[in-house]
Design a protein around this motif. Structure first.
Motif, short mmCIF file in Angstrom:
data_model
loop_
_atom_site.label_atom_id
_atom_site.label_comp_id
_atom_site.label_asym_id
_atom_site.label_seq_id
_atom_site.Cartn_x
_atom_site.Cartn_y
_atom_site.Cartn_z
N ALA A 1 38.21 38.74 43.39
CA ALA A 1 36.87 38.50 42.87
C ALA A 1 36.35 39.67 42.06
O ALA A 1 35.52 39.50 41.15
CB ALA A 1 35.91 38.20 44.03
N VAL A 2 36.80 40.89 42.38
CA VAL A 2 36.40 42.06 41.61
C VAL A 2 37.19 42.15 40.31
O VAL A 2 36.65 42.42 39.24
CB VAL A 2 36.58 43.34 42.46
CG1 VAL A 2 36.39 44.59 41.60
CG2 VAL A 2 35.59 43.35 43.62
N VAL A 3 38.51 41.91 40.42
CA VAL A 3 39.37 42.06 39.25
C VAL A 3 39.06 41.01 38.19
O VAL A 3 38.97 41.32 36.98
CB VAL A 3 40.86 41.97 39.67
CG1 VAL A 3 41.76 41.88 38.43
CG2 VAL A 3 41.24 43.17 40.52
N ILE A 4 38.85 39.74 38.62
CA ILE A 4 38.70 38.66 37.65
C ILE A 4 37.46 38.81 36.77
O ILE A 4 37.56 38.72 35.54
CB ILE A 4 38.72 37.29 38.39
CG1 ILE A 4 40.14 37.04 38.95
CG2 ILE A 4 38.32 36.16 37.46
CD1 ILE A 4 40.23 35.83 39.85
N PRO A 5 36.27 39.07 37.33
CA PRO A 5 35.11 39.27 36.44
C PRO A 5 35.28 40.48 35.51
O PRO A 5 34.86 40.44 34.34
CB PRO A 5 33.93 39.47 37.40
CG PRO A 5 34.37 38.83 38.68
CD PRO A 5 35.84 39.05 38.75
N LEU A 6 35.86 41.57 36.06
CA LEU A 6 36.08 42.74 35.19
C LEU A 6 37.04 42.40 34.06
O LEU A 6 36.85 42.84 32.92
CB LEU A 6 36.65 43.89 36.04
CG LEU A 6 35.67 44.55 37.03
CD1 LEU A 6 36.40 45.62 37.84
CD2 LEU A 6 34.50 45.18 36.28
N LEU A 7 38.06 41.59 34.39
CA LEU A 7 39.03 41.18 33.36
C LEU A 7 38.34 40.32 32.30
O LEU A 7 38.52 40.54 31.09
CB LEU A 7 40.16 40.41 34.03
CG LEU A 7 41.24 39.82 33.11
CD1 LEU A 7 41.91 40.92 32.29
CD2 LEU A 7 42.28 39.06 33.93
N GLU A 8 37.53 39.36 32.76
CA GLU A 8 36.83 38.50 31.80
C GLU A 8 35.88 39.33 30.92
O GLU A 8 35.79 39.12 29.70
CB GLU A 8 36.05 37.42 32.55
CG GLU A 8 36.95 36.42 33.27
CD GLU A 8 36.16 35.44 34.12
OE1 GLU A 8 34.93 35.61 34.21
OE2 GLU A 8 36.77 34.52 34.69
N THR A 9 35.17 40.27 31.57
CA THR A 9 34.24 41.12 30.81
C THR A 9 34.98 41.96 29.78
O THR A 9 34.52 42.11 28.62
CB THR A 9 33.47 42.03 31.78
OG1 THR A 9 32.77 41.23 32.73
CG2 THR A 9 32.48 42.91 31.02
N ALA A 10 36.14 42.51 30.18
CA ALA A 10 36.91 43.35 29.26
C ALA A 10 37.38 42.56 28.06
O ALA A 10 37.28 43.01 26.90
CB ALA A 10 38.09 43.96 30.00
N VAL A 11 37.91 41.33 28.31
CA VAL A 11 38.40 40.51 27.20
C VAL A 11 37.25 40.11 26.27
O VAL A 11 37.36 40.17 25.03
CB VAL A 11 39.13 39.27 27.74
CG1 VAL A 11 39.47 38.30 26.58
CG2 VAL A 11 40.41 39.67 28.45
N LEU A 12 36.11 39.74 26.86
CA LEU A 12 34.97 39.36 26.03
C LEU A 12 34.42 40.55 25.24
O LEU A 12 33.96 40.41 24.09
CB LEU A 12 33.87 38.75 26.91
CG LEU A 12 34.15 37.36 27.46
CD1 LEU A 12 33.04 36.90 28.39
CD2 LEU A 12 34.32 36.35 26.32
N ALA A 13 34.47 41.74 25.86
CA ALA A 13 33.99 42.94 25.15
C ALA A 13 34.88 43.21 23.94
O ALA A 13 34.38 43.47 22.83
CB ALA A 13 33.98 44.13 26.10
N VAL A 14 36.20 43.15 24.16
CA VAL A 14 37.12 43.37 23.04
C VAL A 14 36.93 42.28 22.00
O VAL A 14 36.89 42.54 20.77
CB VAL A 14 38.58 43.39 23.55
CG1 VAL A 14 39.56 43.44 22.38
CG2 VAL A 14 38.81 44.58 24.47
#
Length: 563
Positions: A247-260
């Protein structure tokens, strides 16, 4: 049992899913492909509508069709998973039950009835859920891998960001499966211990009630409950930790991809539709984290498969293919030794029972009488030595021929079938009615059975029988089945004196065409036999007529001690 053999059993279980497993795999793959195509179709529809490009409506319709395919595949997947699991459970349970019944007493000496029932029931059910878990978990790889490829086509930097997150998710899954397998093993062992104690308590329910020890027995049965609770909590903790990490990794991953992706959009390298597709692809790719639930199921299945494989690995007796030659039923034991945990039960027994004779086996409790009866008809195999019937080793005889030739009656017979007639005809070729009735008459069972309203058609559950009457039904079954050798293991202990004498006369009269080996506790039974075998601490102490042995005070003490 090694994890490798447990994994082989899981693979066998997966293959047993049949055509429904193929349907499950097809639905999962088509659904995954539709999910992969959906973001791209949605992106094209959005870009077309925003820019006013012709064909936008068709793209919206295509997007709606893809949504319908995903929903339909989910419905087919649920149906196919249930059917495949049911087929697998049927195969596993049938295999376990056949193996348990084929193994006979050898398996029951290693595992308690409660453990056997738990492994063939609960553990088989957990292994049967494997096909769905394997196929669904494998199908999750399709959108994850496809999302990486799709993002690489949109913008390579987005794909690199997603791959970095997926590596972390895979690491969480690996650690979770390893730890959950160990915790599941402890949980299932505690389950088996409770079941074993409960089965034992139910077998002695009358004793518990008579002694008034219900509370103490309940505490004994439930003593493993704290361990069960602790292992259950361990499983929940492991799943919770893995879920939190995902649950921690997935939102951070989504945020990182959207930021890029946002930076690339601002630079003009991405369209709005492509950014929307990227957002959807990262959700699909991160869906690998939802495999935690399936990973937990696989971990439990691996542990259950190890316990079930241990049950199936217990050696069942192998039979030969030799037919029995014509003969009088001569039984011979050559150097027979049978060991138990406490030492030898039979030690180098040499014995010849002439065909057509009646031989009584006597001895104090623990002398090895029931063990000798077991090896004589191959309910147990000796650890060394051999047993022959009419010159043929029992191990080499065809199973059908051996079971037709040998009939057993026990102290506490278990009645199988729907009716009393079925119970007495169990094991009799064609359940020959005339043969069954003649055997019932010899066992003094015909009279009380005929007095019942439905006679031989009386359901077993509706027949009010005493312990002695149940023994007579068991004797009738053995008399009807045995064609050459009849073995009675304390099978007349509950008969009254008059009935015991009547059955004894049948043994020496109408049944005299068969060899009879009778484990006896009464002096009268031994007196009617042609010969007596006197066992003492697993060895033959003496053989001879009862009248001759009776002169020995130690022989007389055998019956005094059992009376």
């Amino acid at each position: 049992m090694t994890s490798r053999s447990a994994d082989r059993l899981i693979l066998d279980a997966v293959r047993r899913g049949g055509p429904w497993l193929a349907g499950l795999a097809a639905a999962a793959l088509v659904g995954a492909a539709a999910e992969l195509a959906l973001p791209a179709a949605l992106a094209q529809a959005v870009d077309a509508l925003v820019s006013g490009t012709p064909g936008g409506e068709r793209r919206v319709i295509l997007t709606a069709l893809l949504v319908g395919v995903v929903v339909a595949c989910d419905a087919v997947r649920v149906l196919a998973a249930g059917r495949a699991g049911a087929r697998t459970a049927l195969w596993l349970r049938r295999r376990a039950v056949v193996h348990v019944l084929s193994s006979g007493t050898a398996l029951s000496r290693r595992l308690t009835p409660g453990e056997i029932v738990t492994r063939a029931g609960v553990n088989a059910e957990e292994v049967a859920r494997t096909p769905e878990a394997v196929v669904t978990a494998a199908a999750l790889l399709v959108p994850s891998a496809g999302s990486v490829i799709a993002l690489a086509l949109i913008d390579p930097s987005l794909a690199v960001t997603l791959v970095a997150g997926l590596v972390l998710i895979v690491a969480v899954l690996r650690a979770f499966i390893r730890r959950t397998t160990a915790a599941s093993g402890g949980y299932q062992r505690a389950q088996g211990q409770i079941a074993a104690r409960l089965v034992g308590a139910l077998a002695g329910a009358r004793t518990v009630a008579a002694a008034g020890t219900q509370d103490r027995e309940a505490r004994r049965v439930l003593a493993p409950l704290p361990r069960l609770r602790e292992h259950g909590l361990d499983l929940w903790r492991l799943q919770a930790r893995a879920g939190v990490r995902a649950a921690v990794v997935i939102p951070l991953l989504e945020t990182a991809v959207l930021a890029v992706g946002g930076l690339r959009l601002a630079a003009g390298d991405l369209t709005v539709g492509e950014l929307l597709a990227a957002a959807r692809y990262v959700v699909l790719g991160a869906g690998l984290g939802s495999a935690i639930g399936y990973a937990a199921r696989l971990a439990r299945a691996r542990s259950a498969a190890g316990r079930l494989d241990e049950l199936l690995a217990a050696p069942a007796p192998a039979y030969g293919s030799r037919p029995l030659p014509d003969g009088p039923g001569r039984l011979e034991l050559r150097g027979v030794t049978l060991d138990a945990d406490g030492g030898p039960v039979l030690a180098g027994v040499d014995l010849i029972v002439p065909g057509g004779s009646c031989v009584a086996v006597v001895g104090r409790s623990g002398a090895g009488k029931s063990s000798l009866a077991a090896v004589a008809g191959r309910l147990a195999d000796p650890d060394s030595g051999s047993v022959l019937l009419d010159g043929v080793p029992l191990r080499e005889i065809d199973r059908r021929e051996l079971r037709s030739a040998v009939g057993y009656a026990f102290e506490r017979p278990v009645l199988f079938g729907e009716t009393l007639g079925d119970a007495m005809g169990s094991g009799v070729p064609g359940q020959d009615g005339g043969r069954v009735r003649a055997a019932a008459a010899a066992a003094c069972a015909d009279g009380f059975v005929r007095r019942l309203p439905l006679g031989y058609a009386t359901p077993i559950a509706d027949a009010p029988m005493s312990g002695g009457e149940v023994q007579r039904i068991g004797l009738a079954r053995a008399f009807a089945q045995a064609e050459r050798l009849l073995i009675l293991d304390d099978a007349m202990s509950s008969l009254d004196t008059v009935t015991e004498r009547q059955v004894g006369r049948a043994l020496t009269g109408g049944l005299a065409d068969r060899t009879r080996l009778v484990v006896a506790h009464r002096a009268g039974t031994a007196a009617r036999a042609d010969q007596v075998v006197w066992l003492d601490e697993g060895r033959v102490r003496a053989t001879g007529p009862h009248a001759l042995l009776w002169r020995d005070p130690a022989y007389r003490a055998v019956f005094q001690g059992d009376s």
